[in-house]
Design a protein around this motif. Structure first.
Motif, PDB file in Angstrom:
ATOM      1  N   LEU A   1      12.842   3.539  77.441  1.00  0.00           N
ATOM      2  CA  LEU A   1      14.239   3.995  77.453  1.00  0.00           C
ATOM      3  C   LEU A   1      14.469   5.004  78.581  1.00  0.00           C
ATOM      4  CD1 LEU A   1      15.151   4.552  73.703  1.00  0.00           C
ATOM      5  CD2 LEU A   1      16.426   3.136  75.312  1.00  0.00           C
ATOM      6  N   GLN A   2      13.510   5.895  78.741  1.00  0.00           N
ATOM      7  CA  GLN A   2      13.586   6.913  79.799  1.00  0.00           C
ATOM      8  C   GLN A   2      13.704   6.222  81.164  1.00  0.00           C
ATOM      9  OE1 GLN A   2      13.620  10.039  78.901  1.00  0.00           O
ATOM     10  NE2 GLN A   2      12.794  11.342  80.496  1.00  0.00           N
ATOM     11  N   LYS A   3      12.951   5.138  81.316  1.00  0.00           N
ATOM     12  CA  LYS A   3      12.969   4.394  82.579  1.00  0.00           C
ATOM     13  C   LYS A   3      14.348   3.766  82.826  1.00  0.00           C
ATOM     14  CE  LYS A   3       9.109   2.012  84.743  1.00  0.00           C
ATOM     15  NZ  LYS A   3       7.989   1.082  84.488  1.00  0.00           N
ATOM     16  N   VAL A   4      14.920   3.143  81.790  1.00  0.00           N
ATOM     17  CA  VAL A   4      16.262   2.579  81.922  1.00  0.00           C
ATOM     18  C   VAL A   4      17.243   3.706  82.254  1.00  0.00           C
ATOM     19  CG1 VAL A   4      18.168   1.444  80.676  1.00  0.00           C
ATOM     20  CG2 VAL A   4      15.833   0.638  80.363  1.00  0.00           C
TER      21      VAL A   4
ATOM     22  N   LEU B   1      19.657   4.026  85.598  1.00  0.00           N
ATOM     23  CA  LEU B   1      21.107   4.193  85.577  1.00  0.00           C
ATOM     24  C   LEU B   1      21.525   5.478  86.297  1.00  0.00           C
ATOM     25  CD1 LEU B   1      21.818   3.213  81.861  1.00  0.00           C
ATOM     26  CD2 LEU B   1      22.791   2.060  83.850  1.00  0.00           C
ATOM     27  N   LEU B   2      20.739   6.529  86.076  1.00  0.00           N
ATOM     28  CA  LEU B   2      21.033   7.841  86.654  1.00  0.00           C
ATOM     29  C   LEU B   2      20.961   7.771  88.182  1.00  0.00           C
ATOM     30  CD1 LEU B   2      21.530  10.510  85.204  1.00  0.00           C
ATOM     31  CD2 LEU B   2      19.149  11.097  85.569  1.00  0.00           C
ATOM     32  N   GLU B   3      19.924   7.113  88.661  1.00  0.00           N
ATOM     33  CA  GLU B   3      19.700   6.996  90.096  1.00  0.00           C
ATOM     34  C   GLU B   3      20.865   6.233  90.748  1.00  0.00           C
ATOM     35  OE1 GLU B   3      15.711   5.887  90.498  1.00  0.00           O
ATOM     36  OE2 GLU B   3      15.534   6.833  92.469  1.00  0.00           O
ATOM     37  N   ARG B   4      21.199   5.121  90.124  1.00  0.00           N
ATOM     38  CA  ARG B   4      22.296   4.311  90.634  1.00  0.00           C
ATOM     39  C   ARG B   4      23.609   5.085  90.592  1.00  0.00           C
ATOM     40  NH1 ARG B   4      26.428   1.602  89.943  1.00  0.00           N
ATOM     41  NH2 ARG B   4      26.779  -0.359  91.027  1.00  0.00           N
ATOM     42  N   HIS B   5      23.809   5.784  89.489  1.00  0.00           N
ATOM     43  CA  HIS B   5      25.035   6.565  89.341  1.00  0.00           C
ATOM     44  C   HIS B   5      25.129   7.618  90.445  1.00  0.00           C
ATOM     45  CE1 HIS B   5      28.416   8.528  87.516  1.00  0.00           C
ATOM     46  NE2 HIS B   5      27.760   9.668  87.474  1.00  0.00           N
ATOM     47  N   ALA B   6      24.022   8.321  90.686  1.00  0.00           N
ATOM     48  CA  ALA B   6      24.034   9.378  91.702  1.00  0.00           C
ATOM     49  C   ALA B   6      24.292   8.791  93.089  1.00  0.00           C
ATOM     50  CB  ALA B   6      22.718  10.152  91.677  1.00  0.00           C
ATOM     51  N   SER B   7      23.591   7.695  93.411  1.00  0.00           N
ATOM     52  CA  SER B   7      23.692   7.204  94.784  1.00  0.00           C
ATOM     53  C   SER B   7      24.968   6.395  95.032  1.00  0.00           C
ATOM     54  CB  SER B   7      22.454   6.389  95.168  1.00  0.00           C
ATOM     55  OG  SER B   7      22.313   5.300  94.308  1.00  0.00           O
TER      56      SER B   7
ATOM     57  N   LYS C   1      12.987  13.694  87.728  1.00  0.00           N
ATOM     58  CA  LYS C   1      11.962  12.974  86.955  1.00  0.00           C
ATOM     59  C   LYS C   1      10.816  13.905  86.571  1.00  0.00           C
ATOM     60  CE  LYS C   1      12.874   8.457  88.778  1.00  0.00           C
ATOM     61  NZ  LYS C   1      12.510   7.424  89.762  1.00  0.00           N
ATOM     62  N   GLN C   2      10.415  14.735  87.504  1.00  0.00           N
ATOM     63  CA  GLN C   2       9.342  15.690  87.231  1.00  0.00           C
ATOM     64  C   GLN C   2       9.748  16.667  86.125  1.00  0.00           C
ATOM     65  OE1 GLN C   2       8.024  17.798  90.672  1.00  0.00           O
ATOM     66  NE2 GLN C   2       6.021  16.863  90.598  1.00  0.00           N
TER      67      GLN C   2
END
Lengths: 91, 91, 91, 91
Positions: free
Chosen positions: A50-53, A57-63, D87-88
């Motif tokens: 879940l953390q990975k999903v 999403l977080l990464e995509r949202h930020a970028s 992430k860290q």
């Protein structure tokens, strides 16, 4: 919001289907009265998935979304929202 | 292992069914192209729910199985196992 | 409580002195106006070091004090206390 | 990097001095052979304080440095760096 591509959607759904299967697996382990530690290891694995999903999403949202908001002048609001959700995730 | 009572099993299964439903809910949110932050908040809620089930199992394991092992002389092994799973949970 | 040996105390103090030094290092980084990300990486390292000391204490507590309490009949209280502190650590 | 104001620096240093004091406090607790659980609660408090400083830096970094990078066209690199450090922090 910058809409997700169908490829992004497929990948996320695939992962979430697997997580759903893992949750059902834990139900089965409970019904079979399996050893607590084995169940806990499995729950830990679900949390990592879940953390990975979430990071995905977080990464995509930020970028995509946050970057867009900053360029359009509504960056402050968008970054506050991002930080709030990160705080929740780091609990 | 000290076997779970049928009442304990029912409660755990109920919680896990709800978590399964939440995971399906997130799939629906992805399909409906919902806002990233809303999805992340939902994932965060699932993680909190899983954490709760985990602690529940952990607590029971410590007070039943570990306590039993200590009384029967195999406490060291049992405590090592407990600590290993706690480390995984605290990541 | 089962008292710590002087060797255990020395090791813990050594680690905590190092952590104290790392905290002072972060102060220096702030004063030198160093890059945020570098400071965050350093804070992350301190948290990992503290977590390690915490687990060390937890492990010892479980295998000595909790085990002793269980044998002496006050295991329930001792395990409840242990679980409470684990919950705090997993936040 | 957008330099910190002297007011921001003062506040961060004040917090870090307090954290340094707390770490010394834990050393004293170890030397005085205090109860494990009490020490663990104290370590937990230090971790929460460090997390707060970390979020503070993270928030400022996102709203100043990352926002600046996005406007200047180097947003991708900056966001990747931000996600890595998040992430860290969420481990």
């Amino acid at each position: 919001m910058v809409p997700r591509t169908s490829d992004e959607i497929d990948k996320l759904l695939k992962r979430l289907k697997r997580i759903e299967g893992q949750v059902r697996g834990v139900q089965k382990m409970i019904e079979d009265n399996r050893y607590c530690i084995d169940i806990l290891v499995q729950i830990s694995a679900i949390q990592a998935a879940l953390q990975k999903v979430g990071f995905n999403l977080l990464e995509r949202h930020a970028s995509h979304c946050v970057a867009k908001a900053i360029k359009e002048g509504s960056g402050d609001e968008s970054i506050r929202e991002l930080m709030d959700v990160i705080k929740q995730f780091s609990k």
